[in-house]
Design a protein around this motif. Structure first.
Motif, PDB file in Angstrom:
ATOM      1  N   MET A   1       4.739 -46.239 -20.627  1.00 58.42           N
ATOM      2  CA  MET A   1       4.541 -46.591 -22.020  1.00 58.42           C
ATOM      3  C   MET A   1       5.491 -45.778 -22.914  1.00 58.42           C
ATOM      4  SD  MET A   1       2.897 -48.598 -23.908  1.00 58.42           S
ATOM      5  CE  MET A   1       1.314 -49.018 -24.502  1.00 58.42           C
ATOM      6  N   ASP A   2       5.632 -44.483 -22.626  1.00 60.15           N
ATOM      7  CA  ASP A   2       6.525 -43.640 -23.419  1.00 60.15           C
ATOM      8  C   ASP A   2       7.976 -44.112 -23.316  1.00 60.15           C
ATOM      9  OD1 ASP A   2       4.501 -42.026 -24.375  1.00 60.15           O
ATOM     10  OD2 ASP A   2       4.737 -40.523 -22.788  1.00 60.15           O
ATOM     11  N   LYS A   3       8.370 -44.509 -22.109  1.00 55.84           N
ATOM     12  CA  LYS A   3       9.738 -44.994 -21.908  1.00 55.84           C
ATOM     13  C   LYS A   3       9.979 -46.266 -22.722  1.00 55.84           C
ATOM     14  CE  LYS A   3      13.077 -45.986 -18.297  1.00 55.84           C
ATOM     15  NZ  LYS A   3      13.349 -46.084 -16.874  1.00 55.84           N
ATOM     16  N   ALA A   4       9.010 -47.146 -22.749  1.00 57.03           N
ATOM     17  CA  ALA A   4       9.127 -48.388 -23.518  1.00 57.03           C
ATOM     18  C   ALA A   4       9.229 -48.079 -25.011  1.00 57.03           C
ATOM     19  CB  ALA A   4       7.938 -49.297 -23.243  1.00 57.03           C
ATOM     20  N   ARG A   5       8.443 -47.128 -25.496  1.00 57.58           N
ATOM     21  CA  ARG A   5       8.490 -46.741 -26.907  1.00 57.58           C
ATOM     22  C   ARG A   5       9.836 -46.131 -27.265  1.00 57.58           C
ATOM     23  NH1 ARG A   5       2.509 -44.075 -27.329  1.00 57.58           N
ATOM     24  NH2 ARG A   5       1.369 -46.040 -27.504  1.00 57.58           N
ATOM     25  N   MET A   6      10.370 -45.312 -26.372  1.00 56.14           N
ATOM     26  CA  MET A   6      11.679 -44.708 -26.625  1.00 56.14           C
ATOM     27  C   MET A   6      12.763 -45.784 -26.658  1.00 56.14           C
ATOM     28  SD  MET A   6      11.788 -41.013 -24.757  1.00 56.14           S
ATOM     29  CE  MET A   6      13.431 -40.777 -25.354  1.00 56.14           C
TER      30      MET A   6
END
Length: 59
Positions: free
Chosen positions: A1-6
């Motif tokens: 999820m963090d990678k997608a947000r970044m």
């Protein structure tokens, strides 16, 4: 999820930079057209130039 947000954040930043670049290019082109219109008016007086044919018509 963090990678997608970044990734989404990076895309958003790239979009804003590209948008800014395009708006700057438009402003430069508008200034170029204004200067060209001024030069034409100084040389030919109050005329219209048909964009497609280049025909100059006195008003």
């Amino acid at each position: 999820m963090d990678k997608a947000r970044m990734s989404l954040g990076e895309l958003s930043i790239q979009y804003e930079f590209k948008k800014s670049d395009i708006l700057t290019q438009i402003a430069v082109q508008q200034q170029n057209v204004t200067e060209l219109e001024k030069e034409i008016k100084e040389e030919f007086g109050d005329v219209r130039v048909h964009i497609e044919t280049g025909e100059i018509v006195k008003q």
